[in-house]
Motif scaffolding. Structure first.
Motif, PDB file in Angstrom:
ATOM      1  N   ASP A  71      -3.931   5.848 -13.227  1.00 28.79           N
ATOM      2  CA  ASP A  71      -2.542   5.956 -13.692  1.00 28.79           C
ATOM      3  C   ASP A  71      -1.641   6.561 -12.607  1.00 28.79           C
ATOM      4  O   ASP A  71      -0.515   6.104 -12.388  1.00 28.79           O
ATOM      5  CB  ASP A  71      -2.474   6.821 -14.953  1.00 28.79           C
ATOM      6  N   ALA A  72      -2.146   7.602 -11.923  1.00 27.82           N
ATOM      7  CA  ALA A  72      -1.361   8.256 -10.865  1.00 27.82           C
ATOM      8  C   ALA A  72      -1.069   7.287  -9.730  1.00 27.82           C
ATOM      9  O   ALA A  72       0.061   7.236  -9.219  1.00 27.82           O
ATOM     10  CB  ALA A  72      -2.107   9.479 -10.347  1.00 27.82           C
ATOM     11  N   LEU A  73      -2.067   6.498  -9.323  1.00 26.27           N
ATOM     12  CA  LEU A  73      -1.858   5.525  -8.248  1.00 26.27           C
ATOM     13  C   LEU A  73      -0.862   4.447  -8.669  1.00 26.27           C
ATOM     14  O   LEU A  73      -0.026   4.016  -7.873  1.00 26.27           O
ATOM     15  CB  LEU A  73      -3.197   4.895  -7.845  1.00 26.27           C
ATOM     16  N   ALA A  74      -0.959   4.015  -9.932  1.00 25.70           N
ATOM     17  CA  ALA A  74      -0.026   2.992 -10.433  1.00 25.70           C
ATOM     18  C   ALA A  74       1.409   3.508 -10.353  1.00 25.70           C
ATOM     19  O   ALA A  74       2.334   2.765  -9.976  1.00 25.70           O
ATOM     20  CB  ALA A  74      -0.390   2.615 -11.862  1.00 25.70           C
ATOM     21  N   ASN A  75       1.609   4.779 -10.701  1.00 26.78           N
ATOM     22  CA  ASN A  75       2.951   5.370 -10.626  1.00 26.78           C
ATOM     23  C   ASN A  75       3.444   5.447  -9.184  1.00 26.78           C
ATOM     24  O   ASN A  75       4.630   5.223  -8.905  1.00 26.78           O
ATOM     25  CB  ASN A  75       2.946   6.768 -11.251  1.00 26.78           C
ATOM     26  N   MET A  76       2.528   5.778  -8.266  1.00 33.76           N
ATOM     27  CA  MET A  76       2.900   5.835  -6.848  1.00 33.76           C
ATOM     28  C   MET A  76       3.318   4.463  -6.334  1.00 33.76           C
ATOM     29  O   MET A  76       4.318   4.322  -5.624  1.00 33.76           O
ATOM     30  CB  MET A  76       1.730   6.376  -6.024  1.00 33.76           C
ATOM     31  N   PHE A  77       2.548   3.438  -6.677  1.00 35.72           N
ATOM     32  CA  PHE A  77       2.880   2.077  -6.244  1.00 35.72           C
ATOM     33  C   PHE A  77       4.233   1.641  -6.819  1.00 35.72           C
ATOM     34  O   PHE A  77       5.030   0.994  -6.144  1.00 35.72           O
ATOM     35  CB  PHE A  77       1.792   1.091  -6.690  1.00 35.72           C
ATOM     36  N   GLU A  78       4.475   2.020  -8.067  1.00 37.96           N
ATOM     37  CA  GLU A  78       5.755   1.655  -8.700  1.00 37.96           C
ATOM     38  C   GLU A  78       6.918   2.361  -8.004  1.00 37.96           C
ATOM     39  O   GLU A  78       7.980   1.759  -7.780  1.00 37.96           O
ATOM     40  CB  GLU A  78       5.717   2.031 -10.180  1.00 37.96           C
ATOM     41  N   THR A  79       6.727   3.629  -7.638  1.00 36.49           N
ATOM     42  CA  THR A  79       7.778   4.395  -6.957  1.00 36.49           C
ATOM     43  C   THR A  79       8.208   3.723  -5.661  1.00 36.49           C
ATOM     44  O   THR A  79       9.389   3.701  -5.313  1.00 36.49           O
ATOM     45  CB  THR A  79       7.277   5.822  -6.656  1.00 36.49           C
ATOM     46  N   TRP A  80       7.239   3.156  -4.936  1.00 37.46           N
ATOM     47  CA  TRP A  80       7.535   2.564  -3.630  1.00 37.46           C
ATOM     48  C   TRP A  80       7.620   1.037  -3.673  1.00 37.46           C
ATOM     49  O   TRP A  80       7.606   0.379  -2.632  1.00 37.46           O
ATOM     50  CB  TRP A  80       6.473   3.002  -2.615  1.00 37.46           C
ATOM     51  N   ASN A  81       7.689   0.490  -4.908  1.00 38.55           N
ATOM     52  CA  ASN A  81       7.842  -0.971  -5.089  1.00 38.55           C
ATOM     53  C   ASN A  81       6.758  -1.757  -4.356  1.00 38.55           C
ATOM     54  O   ASN A  81       7.026  -2.751  -3.678  1.00 38.55           O
ATOM     55  CB  ASN A  81       9.231  -1.431  -4.609  1.00 38.55           C
ATOM     56  N   ILE A  82       5.525  -1.280  -4.464  1.00 41.91           N
ATOM     57  CA  ILE A  82       4.406  -1.941  -3.790  1.00 41.91           C
ATOM     58  C   ILE A  82       3.747  -2.924  -4.748  1.00 41.91           C
ATOM     59  O   ILE A  82       3.246  -2.542  -5.809  1.00 41.91           O
ATOM     60  CB  ILE A  82       3.370  -0.911  -3.300  1.00 41.91           C
ATOM     61  N   ASP A  83       3.769  -4.190  -4.375  1.00 38.90           N
ATOM     62  CA  ASP A  83       3.121  -5.232  -5.162  1.00 38.90           C
ATOM     63  C   ASP A  83       1.620  -5.199  -4.874  1.00 38.90           C
ATOM     64  O   ASP A  83       1.195  -5.164  -3.728  1.00 38.90           O
ATOM     65  CB  ASP A  83       3.692  -6.606  -4.777  1.00 38.90           C
ATOM     66  N   LYS A  84       0.794  -5.216  -5.927  1.00 40.69           N
ATOM     67  CA  LYS A  84      -0.652  -5.161  -5.737  1.00 40.69           C
ATOM     68  C   LYS A  84      -1.187  -6.321  -4.898  1.00 40.69           C
ATOM     69  O   LYS A  84      -2.233  -6.207  -4.254  1.00 40.69           O
ATOM     70  CB  LYS A  84      -1.367  -5.146  -7.092  1.00 40.69           C
ATOM     71  N   SER A  85      -0.459  -7.443  -4.915  1.00 38.60           N
ATOM     72  CA  SER A  85      -0.911  -8.593  -4.126  1.00 38.60           C
ATOM     73  C   SER A  85      -0.845  -8.310  -2.623  1.00 38.60           C
ATOM     74  O   SER A  85      -1.492  -8.986  -1.823  1.00 38.60           O
ATOM     75  CB  SER A  85      -0.063  -9.826  -4.443  1.00 38.60           C
ATOM     76  N   LYS A  86      -0.055  -7.285  -2.243  1.00 41.24           N
ATOM     77  CA  LYS A  86       0.067  -6.914  -0.831  1.00 41.24           C
ATOM     78  C   LYS A  86      -1.006  -5.913  -0.407  1.00 41.24           C
ATOM     79  O   LYS A  86      -1.157  -5.619   0.780  1.00 41.24           O
ATOM     80  CB  LYS A  86       1.444  -6.285  -0.576  1.00 41.24           C
ATOM     81  N   VAL A  87      -1.744  -5.368  -1.383  1.00 40.63           N
ATOM     82  CA  VAL A  87      -2.746  -4.341  -1.083  1.00 40.63           C
ATOM     83  C   VAL A  87      -4.007  -5.011  -0.543  1.00 40.63           C
ATOM     84  O   VAL A  87      -4.666  -5.778  -1.244  1.00 40.63           O
ATOM     85  CB  VAL A  87      -3.084  -3.501  -2.328  1.00 40.63           C
ATOM     86  N   HIS A  88      -4.341  -4.704   0.702  1.00 40.60           N
ATOM     87  CA  HIS A  88      -5.551  -5.258   1.312  1.00 40.60           C
ATOM     88  C   HIS A  88      -6.777  -4.469   0.866  1.00 40.60           C
ATOM     89  O   HIS A  88      -7.753  -5.038   0.371  1.00 40.60           O
ATOM     90  CB  HIS A  88      -5.420  -5.237   2.837  1.00 40.60           C
ATOM     91  N   VAL A  89      -6.741  -3.150   1.031  1.00 37.38           N
ATOM     92  CA  VAL A  89      -7.887  -2.305   0.658  1.00 37.38           C
ATOM     93  C   VAL A  89      -7.429  -0.855   0.579  1.00 37.38           C
ATOM     94  O   VAL A  89      -6.417  -0.484   1.193  1.00 37.38           O
ATOM     95  CB  VAL A  89      -9.033  -2.456   1.687  1.00 37.38           C
ATOM     96  N   ILE A  90      -8.155  -0.053  -0.197  1.00 37.29           N
ATOM     97  CA  ILE A  90      -7.919   1.386  -0.255  1.00 37.29           C
ATOM     98  C   ILE A  90      -9.190   2.101   0.215  1.00 37.29           C
ATOM     99  O   ILE A  90     -10.290   1.803  -0.257  1.00 37.29           O
ATOM    100  CB  ILE A  90      -7.560   1.856  -1.674  1.00 37.29           C
ATOM    101  N   VAL A  91      -9.037   3.019   1.156  1.00 35.67           N
ATOM    102  CA  VAL A  91     -10.173   3.807   1.645  1.00 35.67           C
ATOM    103  C   VAL A  91     -10.222   5.100   0.825  1.00 35.67           C
ATOM    104  O   VAL A  91      -9.231   5.819   0.731  1.00 35.67           O
ATOM    105  CB  VAL A  91     -10.022   4.142   3.145  1.00 35.67           C
ATOM    106  N   ARG A  92     -11.393   5.364   0.222  1.00 34.10           N
ATOM    107  CA  ARG A  92     -11.552   6.539  -0.649  1.00 34.10           C
ATOM    108  C   ARG A  92     -12.919   7.161  -0.379  1.00 34.10           C
ATOM    109  O   ARG A  92     -13.719   6.644   0.397  1.00 34.10           O
ATOM    110  CB  ARG A  92     -11.416   6.162  -2.121  1.00 34.10           C
ATOM    111  N   ASP A  93     -13.208   8.297  -1.035  1.00 35.38           N
ATOM    112  CA  ASP A  93     -14.517   8.922  -0.851  1.00 35.38           C
ATOM    113  C   ASP A  93     -15.551   8.242  -1.754  1.00 35.38           C
ATOM    114  O   ASP A  93     -15.255   7.241  -2.410  1.00 35.38           O
ATOM    115  CB  ASP A  93     -14.446  10.436  -1.087  1.00 35.38           C
ATOM    116  N   ASN A  94     -16.761   8.803  -1.791  1.00 36.19           N
ATOM    117  CA  ASN A  94     -17.848   8.168  -2.530  1.00 36.19           C
ATOM    118  C   ASN A  94     -17.992   8.671  -3.968  1.00 36.19           C
ATOM    119  O   ASN A  94     -18.962   8.326  -4.639  1.00 36.19           O
ATOM    120  CB  ASN A  94     -19.168   8.398  -1.791  1.00 36.19           C
ATOM    121  N   ALA A  95     -17.045   9.490  -4.436  1.00 31.91           N
ATOM    122  CA  ALA A  95     -17.128  10.033  -5.790  1.00 31.91           C
ATOM    123  C   ALA A  95     -17.045   8.906  -6.830  1.00 31.91           C
ATOM    124  O   ALA A  95     -16.264   7.962  -6.674  1.00 31.91           O
ATOM    125  CB  ALA A  95     -16.016  11.046  -6.021  1.00 31.91           C
ATOM    126  N   ARG A  96     -17.840   9.026  -7.889  1.00 30.10           N
ATOM    127  CA  ARG A  96     -17.887   7.968  -8.906  1.00 30.10           C
ATOM    128  C   ARG A  96     -16.548   7.771  -9.597  1.00 30.10           C
ATOM    129  O   ARG A  96     -16.170   6.636  -9.917  1.00 30.10           O
ATOM    130  CB  ARG A  96     -18.967   8.300  -9.942  1.00 30.10           C
TER     131      ARG A  96
END
Length: 426
Positions: A71-96
């Motif tokens: 939910d937090a990431l969705a709000n961030m993307f909405e704030t910056w008008n980022i279309d998910k189709s433009k997202v190539h990849v997200i680098v994150r840690d190994n936490a489940r």
């Protein structure tokens, strides 16, 4: 000031961007227990310049569930008008929870390479009893000087007497394996000084002659991991470096060395841990295609079967681009630049190093490309792969800026795949 910067960032985000890569992490400051969730955006612009912006660093209250992160990431993307189709990849840690959050959000993600190495070193080396006992003793010795200004002053005096620069011993941190490496390396450098200190003063713990020998060999064993961590933690490092670096690291761990005495089991366990933690990278297009499109590596770090599979991945990606509207944007320039052919050199070294492994792999690798379809995409791939890789210290983006007219479809795709960093923070 914020409004001016935010307006500028919004304008940048609407420019010609083929794809956006992101990093995200939950962290807390050294001076505050407050949890923060961060988001950075990274992309390669039309002039093949790497762009990186910290978009968000907000307080993250409540339970760190996958749903809350999503939910937090969705709000961030909405704030910056980022279309998910433009997202190539997200680098994150190994936490489940972080992995599930990406899956629930329908976003492609890869683990931070530095964090994955942390887990491999913990499993392969630091969890072993003899080594964990040494590191525990090392912490007590460092802690003695860290918590006593008088003891540290005496240590400084001895360092000056031995003609050494005054230097603090470093305490290790459980979540950073290389801090343990620095601690042991520092103790080894100060071995004579510590011995002189103990002639007049007590220490809470000491290392035996055998343990000092193990410290030296542990430092030698972990030195390539430190070199690798430094390389991937550069702000310019990309996900394309993961497969070649792991290939070189595994080869180095498979060789016998004079410094293996007392750490052979650790070395074997370390190799097994690296194999387990990085077992799927070659079959993942996010790694494989990026590696092929990095002119320093191309297809030289794959075996024959994997090489064929990854080349087909690239062909599929280019064919889709060729038939889409984006292909027009990938062409249209007329300037031609032919790269200078390079001859490979090999450096002789008594003790094998990570760099030596790169040279070995390049010298052994003679890729063959057969059954290539006669299309613009396949011709570009065949010509590109037939040329020697550029130097490992060269900038791949400089190469693509100079050769975008020769390989327009490849260059456009490189902007997308080389935009992803290999770690979640530089």
């Amino acid at each position: 000031m914020y409004d001016r910067v935010a307006k500028h960032v919004h304008e940048l985000m609407t420019t010609d961007i083929s794809a956006l890569s992101f990093t995200t992490d939950i962290w807390s400051s050294d001076v505050s227990p407050t949890s923060m969730l961060s988001l950075t955006a990274q992309w390669i612009n039309a002039e093949f310049k790497l762009q990186n912006i910290l978009l968000h660093a907000q307080e993250f209250v409540g339970s760190h569930t996958a749903a809350a992160i999503s939910d937090a990431l969705a709000n961030m993307f909405e704030t910056w008008n980022i279309d998910k189709s433009k997202v190539h990849v997200i680098v994150r840690d190994n936490a489940r929870n972080m992995i599930k959050a990406m899956d629930d959000s329908g976003l492609k993600s890869i683990p931070c390479m530095a964090h994955t190495l942390q887990l491999a070193v913990n499993e392969g080396v630091l969890s072993q009893r003899s080594i964990s006992e040494i590191t525990a003793t090392g912490r007590k010795i460092v802690g003695h000087f860290k918590h006593s200004p008088l003891a540290y002053s005496r240590l400084q005096d001895l360092q000056k007497q031995f003609g050494m620069p005054t230097k603090r011993l470093q305490q290790d941190v459980a979540t950073r394996w290389n801090s343990t490496y620095y601690m042991l390396q520092g103790l080894l450098e100060q071995k004579r000084v510590l011995a002189a200190y103990m002639t007049d003063h007590d220490l809470p713990a000491t290392l035996s002659a055998r343990q000092w020998m193990l410290v030296a060999n542990i430092v030698s064993l972990l030195a390539p991991f430190e070199q690798l961590t430094e390389e991937i933690s550069s702000a310019q490092a990309s996900v394309a470096e993961v497969i070649p670096l792991i290939a070189a690291l595994k080869r180095l761990l498979g060789k016998e060395a004079e410094t293996d005495h007392g750490v052979k089991t650790a070395k074997k366990n370390l190799l097994e841990a690296v194999n387990k933690r990085f077992q799927d990278i070659e079959s993942n297009p996010l790694y494989g295609i990026a590696t092929i499109l990095d002119p320093r590596f191309k297809d030289h770090y794959f075996d024959d079967e994997k090489r064929q599979d990854v080349c087909e991945m690239v062909q599929t990606e280019l064919t889709a681009l060729e038939t889409s509207g984006e292909a027009q944007a990938a062409t249209g320039r007329t300037e031609q630049t032919v790269p200078e052919k390079r001859s490979r050199t090999s450096d002789e070294a008594h003790i094998p190093s990570l760099s030596d492994m790169f040279d070995e792999i390049l010298q052994e690798s003679v890729p063959t490309h057969s059954g290539v379809r006669a299309s613009a995409a396949s011709q570009q791939v065949a010509t590109y792969l037939a040329e020697l890789p550029i130097g490992r210290s060269d900038n791949p983006l400089d190469y693509w800026r100079a050769n975008r007219d020769r390989f327009p479809l490849l260059a456009w795709t490189a902007r997308k795949y080389l935009s992803a960093p290999s770690t979640s923070t530089d």
